[in-house]
Scaffold this motif. Structure first.
Motif, PDB file in Angstrom:
ATOM      1  N   SER A 191       0.807  -1.218   0.000  1.00  0.00           N
ATOM      2  CA  SER A 191       0.000   0.000   0.000  1.00  0.00           C
ATOM      3  C   SER A 191       0.837   1.264   0.000  1.00  0.00           C
ATOM      4  O   SER A 191       1.958   1.288   0.506  1.00  0.00           O
ATOM      5  CB  SER A 191      -0.952  -0.001   1.200  1.00  0.00           C
ATOM      6  OG  SER A 191      -0.208  -0.067   2.386  1.00  0.00           O
ATOM      7  N   SER A 192       0.256   2.295  -0.598  1.00  0.00           N
ATOM      8  CA  SER A 192       0.825   3.641  -0.578  1.00  0.00           C
ATOM      9  C   SER A 192      -0.325   4.617  -0.383  1.00  0.00           C
ATOM     10  O   SER A 192      -1.404   4.419  -0.964  1.00  0.00           O
ATOM     11  CB  SER A 192       1.519   3.955  -1.899  1.00  0.00           C
ATOM     12  OG  SER A 192       2.697   3.209  -2.025  1.00  0.00           O
ATOM     13  N   GLY A 193      -0.112   5.646   0.423  1.00  0.00           N
ATOM     14  CA  GLY A 193      -1.157   6.648   0.642  1.00  0.00           C
ATOM     15  C   GLY A 193      -2.334   6.075   1.396  1.00  0.00           C
ATOM     16  O   GLY A 193      -2.241   5.023   2.036  1.00  0.00           O
ATOM     17  N   ASP A 194      -3.467   6.792   1.306  1.00  0.00           N
ATOM     18  CA  ASP A 194      -4.661   6.366   2.039  1.00  0.00           C
ATOM     19  C   ASP A 194      -5.319   5.156   1.394  1.00  0.00           C
ATOM     20  O   ASP A 194      -6.002   4.386   2.039  1.00  0.00           O
ATOM     21  CB  ASP A 194      -5.679   7.517   2.108  1.00  0.00           C
ATOM     22  CG  ASP A 194      -5.154   8.626   3.004  1.00  0.00           C
ATOM     23  OD1 ASP A 194      -4.287   8.310   3.835  1.00  0.00           O
ATOM     24  OD2 ASP A 194      -5.589   9.774   2.844  1.00  0.00           O
ATOM     25  N   GLY A 195      -5.133   5.027   0.097  1.00  0.00           N
ATOM     26  CA  GLY A 195      -5.637   3.838  -0.584  1.00  0.00           C
ATOM     27  C   GLY A 195      -7.132   3.745  -0.664  1.00  0.00           C
ATOM     28  O   GLY A 195      -7.730   2.811  -0.135  1.00  0.00           O
ATOM     29  N   GLY A 196      -7.789   4.725  -1.307  1.00  0.00           N
ATOM     30  CA  GLY A 196      -9.238   4.642  -1.517  1.00  0.00           C
ATOM     31  C   GLY A 196      -9.593   3.536  -2.484  1.00  0.00           C
ATOM     32  O   GLY A 196     -10.670   2.943  -2.433  1.00  0.00           O
ATOM     33  N   LEU A 197      -8.639   3.243  -3.390  1.00  0.00           N
ATOM     34  CA  LEU A 197      -8.848   2.152  -4.361  1.00  0.00           C
ATOM     35  C   LEU A 197      -8.002   0.953  -3.936  1.00  0.00           C
ATOM     36  O   LEU A 197      -6.845   1.107  -3.537  1.00  0.00           O
ATOM     37  CB  LEU A 197      -8.422   2.617  -5.766  1.00  0.00           C
ATOM     38  CG  LEU A 197      -8.449   1.550  -6.868  1.00  0.00           C
ATOM     39  CD1 LEU A 197      -9.875   1.081  -7.166  1.00  0.00           C
ATOM     40  CD2 LEU A 197      -7.790   2.070  -8.153  1.00  0.00           C
ATOM     41  N   ARG A 240     -13.462   1.763  -3.285  1.00  0.00           N
ATOM     42  CA  ARG A 240     -13.722   0.913  -4.434  1.00  0.00           C
ATOM     43  C   ARG A 240     -12.698  -0.226  -4.500  1.00  0.00           C
ATOM     44  O   ARG A 240     -11.540  -0.030  -4.138  1.00  0.00           O
ATOM     45  CB  ARG A 240     -13.645   1.740  -5.727  1.00  0.00           C
ATOM     46  CG  ARG A 240     -14.771   2.770  -5.828  1.00  0.00           C
ATOM     47  CD  ARG A 240     -14.543   3.739  -6.941  1.00  0.00           C
ATOM     48  NE  ARG A 240     -13.255   4.411  -6.822  1.00  0.00           N
ATOM     49  CZ  ARG A 240     -12.698   5.127  -7.791  1.00  0.00           C
ATOM     50  NH1 ARG A 240     -13.314   5.263  -8.946  1.00  0.00           N
ATOM     51  NH2 ARG A 240     -11.538   5.698  -7.613  1.00  0.00           N
ATOM     52  N   VAL A 241     -13.174  -1.359  -4.982  1.00  0.00           N
ATOM     53  CA  VAL A 241     -12.284  -2.525  -5.106  1.00  0.00           C
ATOM     54  C   VAL A 241     -12.410  -3.097  -6.521  1.00  0.00           C
ATOM     55  O   VAL A 241     -13.517  -3.227  -7.061  1.00  0.00           O
ATOM     56  CB  VAL A 241     -12.653  -3.625  -4.075  1.00  0.00           C
ATOM     57  CG1 VAL A 241     -11.759  -4.844  -4.258  1.00  0.00           C
ATOM     58  CG2 VAL A 241     -12.537  -3.101  -2.650  1.00  0.00           C
ATOM     59  N   ILE A 242     -11.264  -3.415  -7.100  1.00  0.00           N
ATOM     60  CA  ILE A 242     -11.262  -4.129  -8.386  1.00  0.00           C
ATOM     61  C   ILE A 242     -10.625  -5.488  -8.137  1.00  0.00           C
ATOM     62  O   ILE A 242      -9.507  -5.559  -7.607  1.00  0.00           O
ATOM     63  CB  ILE A 242     -10.441  -3.360  -9.455  1.00  0.00           C
ATOM     64  CG1 ILE A 242     -11.043  -1.974  -9.698  1.00  0.00           C
ATOM     65  CG2 ILE A 242     -10.400  -4.155 -10.761  1.00  0.00           C
ATOM     66  CD1 ILE A 242     -10.161  -1.069 -10.556  1.00  0.00           C
ATOM     67  N   THR A 243     -11.328  -6.544  -8.491  1.00  0.00           N
ATOM     68  CA  THR A 243     -10.777  -7.881  -8.338  1.00  0.00           C
ATOM     69  C   THR A 243     -10.508  -8.461  -9.734  1.00  0.00           C
ATOM     70  O   THR A 243     -11.308  -8.263 -10.648  1.00  0.00           O
ATOM     71  CB  THR A 243     -11.702  -8.780  -7.483  1.00  0.00           C
ATOM     72  OG1 THR A 243     -11.199 -10.110  -7.513  1.00  0.00           O
ATOM     73  CG2 THR A 243     -13.124  -8.802  -7.974  1.00  0.00           C
ATOM     74  N   ILE A 244      -9.389  -9.138  -9.868  1.00  0.00           N
ATOM     75  CA  ILE A 244      -8.975  -9.603 -11.200  1.00  0.00           C
ATOM     76  C   ILE A 244      -8.693 -11.094 -11.160  1.00  0.00           C
ATOM     77  O   ILE A 244      -8.033 -11.600 -10.247  1.00  0.00           O
ATOM     78  CB  ILE A 244      -7.704  -8.850 -11.653  1.00  0.00           C
ATOM     79  CG1 ILE A 244      -8.022  -7.357 -11.707  1.00  0.00           C
ATOM     80  CG2 ILE A 244      -7.242  -9.322 -13.032  1.00  0.00           C
ATOM     81  CD1 ILE A 244      -6.825  -6.488 -11.785  1.00  0.00           C
TER      82      ILE A 244
END
Lengths: 344, 301
Positions: free
Chosen positions: B44-50, B195-199
């Motif tokens: 992680s980097s930053g606040d990580g909204g995504l 928000r979350v993106i799953t791949i």
């Protein structure tokens, strides 16, 4: 005698899944002897903290479910008969000819009868195990009395005896998981008066037999670095499969699998070897069917280990364990909490 | 290098080698890298909204009985018996054996009917194994066993490598995705994101076909992606000339699982089409992987 006596005391208590509250209070009283603080959660889970929380130490949780399987009244019929359903995975094959206590406004005795083969007629049905939907409890009460004393939703306890068999073996109902609870209490007895290098907390949870309900709602005041779940696994019998069953007297059984923390489980195995505690290893490649399944994904993910006591005839009224396995499980638990950072 | 992403030893529940591999590759990109109690690797980097999620495990086996002649095993992470028959099984320390079946009809075999032929001496109960990896590539495709389970990780790591220093993003390489998404369940229950993106790789069926780029899964077996999130990703793909089609799939892509954990999260899935999924050798078009990498890079940047 501590093991036998405590096991006898715990198996004589009711605590059917969904109806644990009175038993939770009994458990709290026993736990009070060992803990600085004990709590009964709203759900009925009982928690104990051995010492005040020390931030500099890691935390080990010892967990066992306190509920037992049973039955519940689903319909009150005329002439003192009752329809019922199971609470947890009761082995239905053992129900015909069982004696029960119906825990209504007054405790009533009852028997689960079955139509005798002489008058049953159809020969096919004689070769099939009766379905629970066809079984009835006969209380012997009149229509008026049964409706006065018993209502729908009343729990039913299967009657059983606490039998001391040869070679340290005990047979009784509810050894799943009163055997696990006894191992934890015995561990607390072993470490009593000693300073553990970790914060030790204990949780006895409700509703495991109904879908790990208590574990799912357990409030972790202290985030554990390791949760050791103590439960039972299948004991080997003369006619059982060799795979997935374990000789009584060889326990504890340490489980490995993705549901459990790989490295911490290995450390526990090493610890058992080093301290010469007899043990065996079982494998669960998926869901262990224990509270480890619920606890592993709670909070930020809790590293779990599973230690089981081999038990024959699971979910019947003649479950059988060997007291040596309980004692050795208690020894292993005490070594885990004494192992401090090395294990947690 | 890409080959490693598909072949590192990482059966469901024993992903340590993959953790080391990904850490080494991506540690310079992120401010923080940690492994949680369940074994998820979180960068992680930053606040990580995504948050971007991909699994790092693959199906495997676990030894349940060691015997000089016929050692027995169970499946880890959902693997079928017929697939395993006569395959070479590799273990962490380089030990190996062959999965054998003595019955007449392989289609009726169960994992408990199979046994391991090979030197049982170094094996222990509970050891994890995987089908020995096979990996080949030509100018258009990559081929291999279980590559569909790893394509998500490969796409994410390629996209991250193509980006500069990551500033505001969390990536979870989840453990035990093939064992009922255990890593996902633990992680998203305790961590909130906008928000979350799953791949993941997706079996080619219905609308999902190879050679069309990647697919934006708007609904899977148990969940639906929020329209605004779907539209936002579609627009970005259009604007940048990335091939992306929408799909509704019957498989579980973890959309519903992630969306309902914690306090609820907007979640979409991106699927890379996989030919012959769950067969001995799966194949994936390189152009589909490239399109998916491009898409992710745009979304990360």
């Amino acid at each position: 005698m501590y093991t036998q006596n405590l096991l006898k005391e715990l198996t004589s208590e009711i605590g059917i899944s969904g109806y644990e509250y009175d038993f939770s209070r009994t458990v709290k009283k026993i736990l009070d002897k060992y803990c600085e603080k004990t709590i009964i959660e709203k759900s009925g889970n009982v928690k104990g903290f051995l010492t005040p929380f020390d931030k500099t130490k890691k935390t080990v949780l010892l967990e066992a479910h306190l509920d037992r399987i049973g039955l519940v009244v689903s319909e009150v019929l005329d002439n003192g008969f009752l329809k019922f359903r199971t609470m947890g995975g009761v082995d239905e094959r053992i129900l015909p000819a069982s004696e029960v206590y119906v825990l209504g406004r007054e405790v009533c005795f009852g028997v689960i009868g079955e139509i005798p083969p002489h008058i049953k007629g159809n020969s096919d049905s004689l070769n099939q195990a009766p379905k629970i939907s066809d079984m009835l409890i006969d209380t012997g009460l009149s229509t008026e009395e049964v409706k006065k004393k018993i209502s729908v939703g009343v729990p039913i306890l299967l009657r059983s005896q606490f039998l001391e068999l040869e070679d340290g073996k005990i047979s009784s109902a509810a050894l799943d998981n009163r055997a696990g609870m006894t191992a934890i209490f015995e561990c607390l007895e072993l470490i009593k008066g000693k300073t553990a290098p970790v914060n030790v907390c204990v949780a006895f949870t409700i509703g495991e037999e109904m879908g790990l309900l208590g574990a799912r709602t357990l409030d972790f005041e202290l985030e554990p670095d390791l949760a050791v779940i103590v439960d039972v696994t299948h004991g080997k019998t003369h006619d059982s499969k060799s795979l997935g069953t374990f000789e009584l007297g060889t326990g504890p059984i340490i489980c490995r699998g993705p549901n459990l923390h790989y490295e911490k489980t290995n450390k526990i195995i090493d610890l058992a070897q080093k301290t010469e505690i007899p043990f065996d290893v079982e494998v669960a490649p998926d869901n262990t069917g224990t509270n480890a399944w619920a606890l592993q994904t709670m909070e930020m993910g809790i590293p779990c280990a599973l230690v089981s006591i081999p038990l024959r005839y699971m979910h019947t009224t003649v479950e059988t364990v060997c007291t040596d396995d309980i004692k050795n499980t208690a020894r292993l638990l005490s070594e885990i909490v004494s192992g401090g950072d090395k294990i947690a | 290098m890409i080959r490693n992403e598909y072949t590192v030893f990482a059966p469901s529940g024993s992903e340590q080698k993959m953790i080391e591999f990904v850490k080494e590759k991506l540690s310079a990109k992120f401010e923080k890298i940690r492994v949680d109690a369940l074994g998820n690797l979180i960068c992680s980097s930053g606040d990580g909204g995504l948050c971007i999620e991909c699994g790092m495990d693959t199906c495997g086996i676990m030894m349940v009985e060691i015997d000089k002649h016929k050692s027995r095993f169970a499946g880890a992470g959902g693997i079928n018996a017929e697939y395993l028959i006569d395959k070479k099984i590799e273990f962490k320390d380089g030990n190996f054996g062959f999965a054998r079946y003595d019955g007449d009809d392989a289609s009726k075999s169960k994992i408990c009917d199979l046994y391991l032929e090979g030197d049982s001496e170094p094996l222990k109960i509970g050891d994890f194994g995987v089908v020995a990896s096979e990996f080949s590539e030509d100018s258009n495709k990559i081929y291999g066993n279980s590559i569909g389970n790893r394509v998500g990780l490969s796409v994410v790591s390629q996209a991250l490598e193509a980006c500069g220093k990551i500033e505001n993003l969390t990536v979870i390489f989840s453990a035990q995705k093939r064992t009922k998404a255990r890593g996902i369940q633990a992680f998203f229950a305790a961590n909130e994101f906008d928000r979350v993106i799953t791949i993941d790789g997706a079996e080619c069926s219905g609308a999902i076909k190879t050679g069309k780029g990647s697919f934006l899964v708007v609904a899977d077996k148990i969940g639906t992606a929020p329209k605004e999130f779907v539209d936002e990703i579609s627009k970005k793909a259009d604007k940048n000339g990335v091939r992306l089609e929408k799909a509704v799939v019957g498989q579980d892509f973890c959309i519903g699982t992630i969306a309902t954990l914690g306090k609820g999260t907007a979640c979409v899935a991106i699927a890379v089409p996989v030919n012959n999924k769950n067969k001995t050798i799966e194949s994936i078009e390189k152009s589909d992987i490239d399109e998916c990498v491009k898409l992710l890079k745009i979304l990360i940047d």
